[in-house]
Design a protein around this motif. Structure first.
Motif, PDB file in Angstrom:
ATOM      1  N   THR A  16      11.397   0.809   1.008  1.00 36.84           N
ATOM      2  CA  THR A  16      11.462  -1.017   1.640  1.00 36.84           C
ATOM      3  C   THR A  16       9.748  -1.654   2.503  1.00 36.84           C
ATOM      4  N   PHE A  17       9.484  -0.578   2.768  1.00 35.75           N
ATOM      5  CA  PHE A  17       8.136  -0.535   3.700  1.00 35.75           C
ATOM      6  C   PHE A  17       7.033  -0.949   2.206  1.00 35.75           C
ATOM      7  N   SER A  18       7.479  -0.465   1.185  1.00 32.94           N
ATOM      8  CA  SER A  18       6.240   0.009  -0.200  1.00 32.94           C
ATOM      9  C   SER A  18       6.077  -1.184  -0.239  1.00 32.94           C
ATOM     10  N   SER A  19       7.736  -2.222  -0.360  1.00 32.82           N
ATOM     11  CA  SER A  19       7.744  -3.544  -0.677  1.00 32.82           C
ATOM     12  C   SER A  19       6.985  -4.220  -0.379  1.00 32.82           C
ATOM     13  N   GLY A  20       7.383  -3.929   1.152  1.00 30.28           N
ATOM     14  CA  GLY A  20       6.704  -5.423   2.383  1.00 30.28           C
ATOM     15  C   GLY A  20       4.655  -5.333   2.201  1.00 30.28           C
ATOM     16  N   ILE A  21       4.815  -3.749   1.887  1.00 31.62           N
ATOM     17  CA  ILE A  21       3.163  -3.694   1.557  1.00 31.62           C
ATOM     18  C   ILE A  21       2.612  -4.855   0.021  1.00 31.62           C
ATOM     19  N   ALA A  22       3.784  -4.524  -1.154  1.00 27.21           N
ATOM     20  CA  ALA A  22       3.448  -4.817  -2.268  1.00 27.21           C
ATOM     21  C   ALA A  22       3.549  -6.333  -2.335  1.00 27.21           C
ATOM     22  N   LEU A  23       4.536  -6.992  -1.328  1.00 29.47           N
ATOM     23  CA  LEU A  23       4.414  -8.315  -1.740  1.00 29.47           C
ATOM     24  C   LEU A  23       3.305  -9.064  -0.497  1.00 29.47           C
ATOM     25  N   ILE A  24       2.420  -8.733   0.396  1.00 33.16           N
ATOM     26  CA  ILE A  24       1.325  -9.074   0.889  1.00 33.16           C
ATOM     27  C   ILE A  24       0.784  -8.955  -0.087  1.00 33.16           C
ATOM     28  N   ILE A  25      -0.069  -8.016  -0.873  1.00 32.28           N
ATOM     29  CA  ILE A  25      -0.825  -7.769  -1.293  1.00 32.28           C
ATOM     30  C   ILE A  25      -0.969  -8.577  -2.545  1.00 32.28           C
ATOM     31  N   LEU A  26       0.158  -8.951  -3.282  1.00 32.49           N
ATOM     32  CA  LEU A  26       0.382 -10.117  -4.192  1.00 32.49           C
ATOM     33  C   LEU A  26       0.816 -11.400  -3.631  1.00 32.49           C
ATOM     34  N   ALA A  27       0.408 -11.606  -2.545  1.00 27.69           N
ATOM     35  CA  ALA A  27       0.625 -13.167  -1.821  1.00 27.69           C
ATOM     36  C   ALA A  27      -1.005 -13.477  -1.493  1.00 27.69           C
ATOM     37  N   LEU A  29      -3.192 -11.703  -3.268  1.00 27.76           N
ATOM     38  CA  LEU A  29      -4.638 -11.796  -4.975  1.00 27.76           C
ATOM     39  C   LEU A  29      -4.107 -13.365  -5.237  1.00 27.76           C
ATOM     40  N   LYS A  30      -2.474 -13.705  -5.125  1.00 27.21           N
ATOM     41  CA  LYS A  30      -2.393 -15.338  -5.093  1.00 27.21           C
ATOM     42  C   LYS A  30      -2.895 -15.930  -4.922  1.00 27.21           C
ATOM     43  N   TYR A  47       5.317 -17.457   3.045  1.00 26.75           N
ATOM     44  CA  TYR A  47       6.125 -16.648   3.701  1.00 26.75           C
ATOM     45  C   TYR A  47       6.611 -15.294   3.437  1.00 26.75           C
ATOM     46  N   TYR A  48       5.587 -15.578   2.456  1.00 28.94           N
ATOM     47  CA  TYR A  48       5.938 -13.409   1.203  1.00 28.94           C
ATOM     48  C   TYR A  48       4.494 -13.043   2.412  1.00 28.94           C
ATOM     49  N   ILE A  49       3.481 -13.768   2.437  1.00 32.28           N
ATOM     50  CA  ILE A  49       2.680 -12.612   3.702  1.00 32.28           C
ATOM     51  C   ILE A  49       3.534 -12.506   4.965  1.00 32.28           C
ATOM     52  N   PHE A  50       4.103 -13.797   5.579  1.00 31.39           N
ATOM     53  CA  PHE A  50       4.877 -13.643   6.929  1.00 31.39           C
ATOM     54  C   PHE A  50       6.101 -12.849   6.750  1.00 31.39           C
ATOM     55  N   PHE A  51       6.660 -12.421   5.623  1.00 24.82           N
ATOM     56  CA  PHE A  51       7.860 -11.669   5.169  1.00 24.82           C
ATOM     57  C   PHE A  51       7.415 -10.511   5.561  1.00 24.82           C
TER      58      PHE A  51
END
Length: 145
Positions: A16-27, A29-30, A47-51
């Motif tokens: 879940t930590f790695s998916s949180g990092i990936a969510l921040i990176i993808l947001a 990049l967007k 919201y993706y960055i915050f969450f």
């Protein structure tokens, strides 16, 4: 059994930590590639960055954060939170968001399983530990007439 559960929770936390990092990176990049099409997409990206930050901080021992987001201390709170995140990140087009949402759905399912399978003592708040109330100050307003 307890050692296996601890190992399982440790692997789940890393996932879940790695998916949180990936969510921040993808947001981020967007935002960098200016691929935001609508106001809804803009706010979802924020919201993706915050969450994503909240996911990463919830997997670290941070007492101050846990006093604000107390539901993340328990398996049921994490399960519902990851279920929510899985639903808002679910989309087919960028495959990365689909992978993150699948990870969130799996994490939610595993946390639901841990909530249902662990003993009642592990799911409840310890008796010696008191829940800290939110620290709001009451301000007195003086009316001058």
């Amino acid at each position: 059994m307890a050692q296996e559960t601890d190992r399982f929770v440790w692997i789940l936390r890393i996932l879940t930590f790695s998916s949180g990092i990936a969510l921040i990176i993808l947001a981020i990049l967007k935002f960098i590639t200016f691929s935001i099409g609508s106001a809804r997409d803009f706010f979802l990206t924020i919201y993706y960055i915050f969450f994503g930050i909240l996911i990463c901080l919830s997997e670290m021992p941070c007492k101050r954060l846990m006093s604000c987001f107390y539901f993340l201390k328990f398996y049921i709170g994490k399960a519902l939170f990851f279920l929510f995140l899985g639903t808002i990140t679910f989309t087919w087009t960028p495959i990365f968001y689909l992978i993150i949402s699948i990870i969130m759905f799996l994490a939610s399912g595993f946390y639901f399983f841990l909530f249902l399978s662990c003993s009642r003592k592990e799911n409840e708040q310890p008796k010696g530990e008191k829940q800290e109330p939110a620290k709001f100050e009451k301000r007195e307003v003086e009316n001058e007439a």
